[in-house]
Motif scaffolding. Sequence first.
Motif, PDB file in Angstrom:
ATOM      1  N   MET A  71       0.818  -1.218   0.000  1.00 22.59           N
ATOM      2  CA  MET A  71       0.000   0.000   0.000  1.00 22.59           C
ATOM      3  C   MET A  71       0.850   1.265   0.000  1.00 22.59           C
ATOM      4  O   MET A  71       0.405   2.331  -0.412  1.00 22.59           O
ATOM      5  N   LEU A  73       1.776   2.326   2.917  1.00 18.43           N
ATOM      6  CA  LEU A  73       1.531   2.858   4.268  1.00 18.43           C
ATOM      7  C   LEU A  73       2.794   2.712   5.097  1.00 18.43           C
ATOM      8  O   LEU A  73       3.057   3.487   6.004  1.00 18.43           O
ATOM      9  N   ARG A 102      -1.271   9.976  -1.779  1.00 15.32           N
ATOM     10  CA  ARG A 102      -2.662  10.139  -1.353  1.00 15.32           C
ATOM     11  C   ARG A 102      -3.615   9.926  -2.521  1.00 15.32           C
ATOM     12  O   ARG A 102      -4.690   9.370  -2.374  1.00 15.32           O
ATOM     13  N   TRP A 105      -3.903   6.229  -3.029  1.00 17.41           N
ATOM     14  CA  TRP A 105      -4.741   5.604  -1.999  1.00 17.41           C
ATOM     15  C   TRP A 105      -6.210   5.898  -2.218  1.00 17.41           C
ATOM     16  O   TRP A 105      -7.057   5.046  -2.015  1.00 17.41           O
ATOM     17  N   GLY A 106      -6.466   7.120  -2.625  1.00 17.97           N
ATOM     18  CA  GLY A 106      -7.864   7.469  -2.859  1.00 17.97           C
ATOM     19  C   GLY A 106      -8.382   6.910  -4.173  1.00 17.97           C
ATOM     20  O   GLY A 106      -9.566   6.997  -4.447  1.00 17.97           O
ATOM     21  N   MET A 111      -8.125  -0.519   0.761  1.00 18.20           N
ATOM     22  CA  MET A 111      -7.724  -1.509   1.749  1.00 18.20           C
ATOM     23  C   MET A 111      -8.875  -1.834   2.691  1.00 18.20           C
ATOM     24  O   MET A 111      -9.592  -0.955   3.143  1.00 18.20           O
ATOM     25  N   LYS A 124     -17.570   9.309  14.150  1.00 18.32           N
ATOM     26  CA  LYS A 124     -18.033   9.797  12.851  1.00 18.32           C
ATOM     27  C   LYS A 124     -19.162   8.929  12.324  1.00 18.32           C
ATOM     28  O   LYS A 124     -19.100   7.702  12.426  1.00 18.32           O
ATOM     29  N   VAL A 128     -20.242  10.039   6.804  1.00 17.75           N
ATOM     30  CA  VAL A 128     -19.034  10.871   6.735  1.00 17.75           C
ATOM     31  C   VAL A 128     -17.835  10.027   6.306  1.00 17.75           C
ATOM     32  O   VAL A 128     -17.003  10.464   5.511  1.00 17.75           O
ATOM     33  N   HIS A 129     -17.771   8.795   6.837  1.00 14.43           N
ATOM     34  CA  HIS A 129     -16.680   7.909   6.443  1.00 14.43           C
ATOM     35  C   HIS A 129     -16.610   7.768   4.923  1.00 14.43           C
ATOM     36  O   HIS A 129     -15.532   7.682   4.339  1.00 14.43           O
ATOM     37  N   LEU A 130     -17.789   7.700   4.312  1.00 10.51           N
ATOM     38  CA  LEU A 130     -17.829   7.466   2.866  1.00 10.51           C
ATOM     39  C   LEU A 130     -17.698   8.754   2.067  1.00 10.51           C
ATOM     40  O   LEU A 130     -17.002   8.802   1.055  1.00 10.51           O
ATOM     41  N   GLU A 132     -16.364  11.727   2.872  1.00  8.21           N
ATOM     42  CA  GLU A 132     -15.208  12.625   2.967  1.00  8.21           C
ATOM     43  C   GLU A 132     -14.186  12.372   1.865  1.00  8.21           C
ATOM     44  O   GLU A 132     -13.636  13.315   1.311  1.00  8.21           O
ATOM     45  N   SER A 133     -13.972  11.093   1.533  1.00  8.76           N
ATOM     46  CA  SER A 133     -12.990  10.854   0.478  1.00  8.76           C
ATOM     47  C   SER A 133     -13.584  11.204  -0.892  1.00  8.76           C
ATOM     48  O   SER A 133     -12.876  11.664  -1.777  1.00  8.76           O
ATOM     49  N   LYS A 136     -13.233  15.023  -0.986  1.00  2.56           N
ATOM     50  CA  LYS A 136     -11.848  15.521  -1.042  1.00  2.56           C
ATOM     51  C   LYS A 136     -11.127  15.040  -2.299  1.00  2.56           C
ATOM     52  O   LYS A 136     -10.386  15.791  -2.917  1.00  2.56           O
ATOM     53  N   ARG A 137     -11.329  13.768  -2.629  1.00  2.00           N
ATOM     54  CA  ARG A 137     -10.526  13.202  -3.711  1.00  2.00           C
ATOM     55  C   ARG A 137     -11.229  13.256  -5.050  1.00  2.00           C
ATOM     56  O   ARG A 137     -10.610  13.251  -6.090  1.00  2.00           O
ATOM     57  N   MET A 184     -16.039   1.742   1.892  1.00  2.00           N
ATOM     58  CA  MET A 184     -15.048   2.817   1.977  1.00  2.00           C
ATOM     59  C   MET A 184     -13.897   2.555   1.019  1.00  2.00           C
ATOM     60  O   MET A 184     -13.427   3.448   0.315  1.00  2.00           O
TER      61      MET A 184
ATOM     62  N   LEU B 215      -5.323   4.678  10.164  1.00  6.26           N
ATOM     63  CA  LEU B 215      -4.714   4.018   9.010  1.00  6.26           C
ATOM     64  C   LEU B 215      -5.731   3.928   7.875  1.00  6.26           C
ATOM     65  O   LEU B 215      -5.409   4.138   6.709  1.00  6.26           O
ATOM     66  N   LYS B 218      -6.081   7.187   6.242  1.00  8.10           N
ATOM     67  CA  LYS B 218      -4.909   7.401   5.405  1.00  8.10           C
ATOM     68  C   LYS B 218      -5.051   6.610   4.097  1.00  8.10           C
ATOM     69  O   LYS B 218      -4.780   7.120   3.023  1.00  8.10           O
ATOM     70  N   ALA B 219      -5.503   5.381   4.242  1.00  4.10           N
ATOM     71  CA  ALA B 219      -5.643   4.506   3.074  1.00  4.10           C
ATOM     72  C   ALA B 219      -6.743   4.983   2.136  1.00  4.10           C
ATOM     73  O   ALA B 219      -6.865   4.496   1.032  1.00  4.10           O
ATOM     74  N   LYS B 220      -7.589   5.896   2.610  1.00  2.06           N
ATOM     75  CA  LYS B 220      -8.604   6.482   1.751  1.00  2.06           C
ATOM     76  C   LYS B 220      -8.046   7.690   1.012  1.00  2.06           C
ATOM     77  O   LYS B 220      -8.740   8.317   0.224  1.00  2.06           O
ATOM     78  N   GLY B 221      -6.807   8.065   1.363  1.00  2.00           N
ATOM     79  CA  GLY B 221      -6.182   9.203   0.708  1.00  2.00           C
ATOM     80  C   GLY B 221      -6.464  10.537   1.363  1.00  2.00           C
ATOM     81  O   GLY B 221      -6.356  11.572   0.736  1.00  2.00           O
ATOM     82  N   MET B 222      -6.838  10.521   2.643  1.00  4.62           N
ATOM     83  CA  MET B 222      -7.074  11.782   3.341  1.00  4.62           C
ATOM     84  C   MET B 222      -5.723  12.402   3.728  1.00  4.62           C
ATOM     85  O   MET B 222      -4.758  11.695   4.001  1.00  4.62           O
ATOM     86  N   HIS B 226      -6.237  16.767   7.493  1.00  4.08           N
ATOM     87  CA  HIS B 226      -7.619  16.290   7.649  1.00  4.08           C
ATOM     88  C   HIS B 226      -7.677  15.211   8.727  1.00  4.08           C
ATOM     89  O   HIS B 226      -8.555  15.216   9.586  1.00  4.08           O
TER      90      HIS B 226
END
Lengths: 349, 317
Positions: A71, A73, A102, A105-106, A111, A124, A128-130, A132-133, A136-137, A184, B215, B218-222, B226
């Motif tokens: 990944m 990470l 980033r 990852w987005g 993962m 959250k 919001v979990h879904l 936000e990316s 943002k992305r 996600m 993590l 992070k893995a979502k690209g934030m 943020h």
Amino acid sequence: MSSSSAALQERSGAARETPVLVVDDLRTQIHTPHGDVQAVDGISFTLGRGETLGVVGESGSGKSVLGRTIMGLYTTGPTMTVTGRVLIAGKDVHALSASELRELWGGDVGMVFQDPMTALNPVKKVGVHLTESLRKRRGMNRPQAKARAAELLALVGIPEPRRRLDQYPHELSGGMRQRVVIAMALANEPALLIADEPTTALDVTVQRQILDLLARLQDELGMAIMLISHNLGVVAGRADRVAVMYAGRVVETADAAALFDAPHHPYTEALLEAIPRLHQPPHVRLAAIDGAPPNMVAPPVGCRFAPRCRYAQPDCTEAPPSLDPAMANGVVTPGHSFACYHPVNAGGQ
Amino acid sequence: MGRTLLKRVGELAAVLLIVSFGTFMLVSLLPNDPAVVILGEGREPAEYEAVREELGLNDPLPVRYLDWLGSAVTGDLGETVVPPVTDVLDRVAAALPVSVELAVLGMGMALLFSIPLAMWSAYRAGGRVDRVISAGAFGVLSVPSFLAGLLIIMVFANQLGWFPRAQWVRLSESIGDNLYHAFLPALVIALAETALFTRILRNDLITTLQEDFILAAKAKGMSARHIMFSDALRPSSFSMITLLGISLGRLIGSTVIVEYLFALPGMGSLVIGAANTGDFTMVQGAVLVIAVIYVLTNLLIDLSYGVLDPRIRRAHV
């Protein structure tokens, strides 16, 4: 994971394209107060579109570190050193800048984590979990992102997705949460999904549902999956290929069917024997592998499994065996490799 | 939520009852005889006796306590014993806004400083920035606040002349002037609290940053920013919020040093002055008000946990 012949054809066609994932001599060295640990020790493989690779090994075999290193990470820093190459959709993960990473990852890779209880932020809402990316992305606005989030929840089989968006993770069951975690990871339609023990924290009945879900999503979205598990049973029937890891190294890799039919490495054999089976007569002791994985600060010289191996010979402790192609009747078996001096089920050699 | 609130309020009432009794008893420990305080030395014993009788000091203790408590509940804290005789409540009403403002401003500044510092520290825990900030925090904590106050006055008021040395402008007179005069004293208060908050928040952030959901974010690209603000801060803030409540309540009555340094007419000066002159009704009244504020602040803090963590909110429904 896909079983239809159409999917198989598509896969063999896909194999000629650029692989989704190329891992080349990847090594992750973790610096601990007790010494350096070679958690991932020279691993190479490729994964094509729509393919599933099962990565199997005991706890501490380095499979999660492998996933996180792939990944990006885990990267070279004060606590670890990473060498080798990882290409995801042609991009060299460990050469990317922070912002490029980033973006990766987005986008190209998602993962799924082991424990859905801890992989979601307790304060959250699911929505919001879904969103936000997506916002943002993907630059979506609020209503767009919300609509897409509901679509994603529906995709992973969550009923009443609109209502779930406004709930907190603790209001959902474990299986539902893992579906949210998968949603996600899928938000940006990744080409590669790394699923790190996606079912370990779930009830057995839910485990099956989640694995079926991943199979269906793979058919629909055509992504490559790296399915990490300590349980060969989970990987059986789900993976096209399996890599068995022991102490940071791949000790055997083959097409799933070949591996389950005729494992060559004694460790693989022992893992297969350790799967409890329903047709076993009652009151029979479950098979176990004696001993424990080696201390990774000072791993055994030679084959790392030798101290626990029932077939070990003096030469096993001298130098590590290399991962070489398996032979049957003097012909190389495609895709099957193992690292052992005294393989089992290798009559033709 | 409603039932929890009710239970909480009941607990608070009990706490306040105990505190009020303690406060009341405390005053009988004051060395001065109130009658002597009022009349001065060298009067006839009968005159002293008359004053005692008038103040009700000859009644049995429980009767006196209940009398006092009864009036206090209706908002009557009595009159000061020491001349000029005024309503205790008026004096408190004059001093309290100063203390509350100082405490709130000080806390606000402390949060403003400590949240970014703690984040910066925790983001690369053990790194150079973290070590510098940690050392700085310990340094600030080890300096007594009167010394810090003197240094701040010397630099900002005397040398640079940016802020006034010692004056107070009421909020009702001019907001700008009021803030201008409150800035330095609030800064002195904020210093030690900043150091404390930074340490606490940093440690909790480091724990939170180990969580899988970080993590996963992070893995979502934030982005790191943020993740820090949106994912890590809220779950990490509980210890700091608790500390904030305790500090806020404590500061209302104990900014004496700062009040003294800047010659501010706050609660600390009021209580100390009254205790020195033996003005027992003043001490009783002021301490009771401080206790009520302390208890109410902590009620608010308790309720804020539910806002911060939906699981707690849920658990009480």
